[in-house]
Motif scaffolding. Structure first.
Motif, PDB file in Angstrom:
ATOM      1  N   LYS A  24     -17.037   2.389  30.971  1.00  0.00           N
ATOM      2  CA  LYS A  24     -17.829   3.044  29.925  1.00  0.00           C
ATOM      3  C   LYS A  24     -17.260   2.725  28.538  1.00  0.00           C
ATOM      4  O   LYS A  24     -18.009   2.366  27.624  1.00  0.00           O
ATOM      5  CB  LYS A  24     -17.855   4.552  30.142  1.00  0.00           C
ATOM      6  N   THR A  27     -17.996  -0.832  27.649  1.00  0.00           N
ATOM      7  CA  THR A  27     -19.417  -1.004  27.354  1.00  0.00           C
ATOM      8  C   THR A  27     -19.737  -0.527  25.942  1.00  0.00           C
ATOM      9  O   THR A  27     -20.479  -1.188  25.210  1.00  0.00           O
ATOM     10  CB  THR A  27     -20.269  -0.260  28.403  1.00  0.00           C
ATOM     11  N   ARG A  31     -20.997  -2.972  22.850  1.00  0.00           N
ATOM     12  CA  ARG A  31     -22.200  -2.723  22.039  1.00  0.00           C
ATOM     13  C   ARG A  31     -21.861  -2.789  20.554  1.00  0.00           C
ATOM     14  O   ARG A  31     -22.620  -3.343  19.758  1.00  0.00           O
ATOM     15  CB  ARG A  31     -22.826  -1.381  22.378  1.00  0.00           C
ATOM     16  N   THR A  40     -24.722  -4.803  31.285  1.00  0.00           N
ATOM     17  CA  THR A  40     -23.647  -4.626  32.250  1.00  0.00           C
ATOM     18  C   THR A  40     -24.221  -4.788  33.649  1.00  0.00           C
ATOM     19  O   THR A  40     -25.156  -4.095  34.028  1.00  0.00           O
ATOM     20  CB  THR A  40     -23.008  -3.239  32.091  1.00  0.00           C
ATOM     21  N   TYR A  57     -23.205   4.894  38.267  1.00  0.00           N
ATOM     22  CA  TYR A  57     -22.929   4.275  36.967  1.00  0.00           C
ATOM     23  C   TYR A  57     -24.101   4.467  36.016  1.00  0.00           C
ATOM     24  O   TYR A  57     -23.918   4.826  34.851  1.00  0.00           O
ATOM     25  CB  TYR A  57     -22.607   2.789  37.127  1.00  0.00           C
ATOM     26  N   LYS A  58     -25.325   4.235  36.499  1.00  0.00           N
ATOM     27  CA  LYS A  58     -26.508   4.335  35.630  1.00  0.00           C
ATOM     28  C   LYS A  58     -26.737   5.757  35.115  1.00  0.00           C
ATOM     29  O   LYS A  58     -27.137   5.941  33.968  1.00  0.00           O
ATOM     30  CB  LYS A  58     -27.759   3.881  36.392  1.00  0.00           C
ATOM     31  N   TYR A  61     -22.138   7.350  34.013  1.00  0.00           N
ATOM     32  CA  TYR A  61     -21.187   6.680  33.125  1.00  0.00           C
ATOM     33  C   TYR A  61     -21.853   5.799  32.079  1.00  0.00           C
ATOM     34  O   TYR A  61     -21.349   5.676  30.966  1.00  0.00           O
ATOM     35  CB  TYR A  61     -20.182   5.855  33.938  1.00  0.00           C
ATOM     36  N   LEU A  62     -22.963   5.175  32.415  1.00  0.00           N
ATOM     37  CA  LEU A  62     -23.593   4.230  31.490  1.00  0.00           C
ATOM     38  C   LEU A  62     -25.016   4.647  31.118  1.00  0.00           C
ATOM     39  O   LEU A  62     -25.867   3.810  30.826  1.00  0.00           O
ATOM     40  CB  LEU A  62     -23.583   2.826  32.103  1.00  0.00           C
ATOM     41  N   LYS A  63     -25.261   5.933  31.115  1.00  0.00           N
ATOM     42  CA  LYS A  63     -26.573   6.445  30.732  1.00  0.00           C
ATOM     43  C   LYS A  63     -26.857   6.003  29.289  1.00  0.00           C
ATOM     44  O   LYS A  63     -26.022   6.171  28.412  1.00  0.00           O
ATOM     45  CB  LYS A  63     -26.595   7.967  30.840  1.00  0.00           C
ATOM     46  N   PHE A  65     -27.339   2.853  28.482  1.00  0.00           N
ATOM     47  CA  PHE A  65     -26.994   1.431  28.417  1.00  0.00           C
ATOM     48  C   PHE A  65     -27.748   0.697  29.516  1.00  0.00           C
ATOM     49  O   PHE A  65     -28.080   1.277  30.548  1.00  0.00           O
ATOM     50  CB  PHE A  65     -25.488   1.219  28.628  1.00  0.00           C
ATOM     51  N   CYS A  67     -27.820  -1.308  32.635  1.00  0.00           N
ATOM     52  CA  CYS A  67     -26.874  -1.506  33.735  1.00  0.00           C
ATOM     53  C   CYS A  67     -27.669  -1.838  34.988  1.00  0.00           C
ATOM     54  O   CYS A  67     -28.642  -1.163  35.304  1.00  0.00           O
ATOM     55  CB  CYS A  67     -26.060  -0.231  33.940  1.00  0.00           C
ATOM     56  N   THR A 159     -18.919  -6.615  35.751  1.00  0.00           N
ATOM     57  CA  THR A 159     -17.806  -5.700  35.880  1.00  0.00           C
ATOM     58  C   THR A 159     -17.359  -5.677  37.341  1.00  0.00           C
ATOM     59  O   THR A 159     -18.147  -5.370  38.205  1.00  0.00           O
ATOM     60  CB  THR A 159     -18.238  -4.283  35.464  1.00  0.00           C
TER      61      THR A 159
END
Length: 163
Positions: A24, A27, A31, A40, A57-58, A61-63, A65, A67, A159
């Motif tokens: 995260k 990422t 950005r 990612t 992750y979606k 952690y990477l909401k 973004f 992915c 990753t």
């Protein structure tokens, strides 16, 4: 132009939670330095566990973004061959640690020496192979054949998610 650039790599071995937090942070950093076009891609293992990991992750952690999961098919050696061939043709450039277009990246660790040592030793069961998996995955994503309903990015980051 047929040249691929490895700009930076964050190499770590840690607990799954700490790895997710580091992904995260990286990422967010990517950005800031490279803009919104960086995507990612995370290696997606087989079955429900792989789907669960990507969904975690979606959604956690990477909401916010981009992915995606990259299903792992075939052996690690087979997945690494295309990038390996480009490296042998000297079509892959590893930039100096921390430099990108004249600006200093927040990467303070020396990744290039570690990557080249591990890539040279691959495949060797005594060498941590996620360091080869990540750029191999990125290379394979960038070179995926275009399909009508699949968006393939021009810039990708992979990753390695195993801690």
């Amino acid at each position: 132009d047929g040249i691929y650039y490895l700009i930076h790599m964050y190499i770590t071995r840690d607990t799954p939670l700490r790895v997710a937090e580091q992904v995260k942070q990286q990422t967010i950093s990517d950005r800031v330095f490279f803009g919104h076009g960086v995507e990612t891609w995370i290696e997606q293992g087989p079955g429900d566990a792989g789907l669960f990991l990507i969904d975690t992750y979606k959604t956690q952690y990477l909401k916010g973004f981009y992915c995606q999961g990259l299903p792992s098919t075939g052996s690690k050696i087979a997945r690494a061959k295309p990038l390996s061939a480009e490296m042998q043709k000297l079509n892959v450039l590893c930039l100096a640690d921390g430099e990108y277009q004249g600006c200093l990246l927040p990467e303070r660790r020396r990744w290039r020496q570690q990557f080249l040592a591990m890539a040279t030793a691959f495949p060797n069961p005594d060498v941590h192979d996620d360091v080869v998996d990540a750029p191999s995955g990125a290379y394979n994503v960038i070179n995926m054949p275009l399909e009508e309903d699949i968006y393939v990015p021009r810039v990708a980051k992979a990753t390695g998610w195993r801690g």
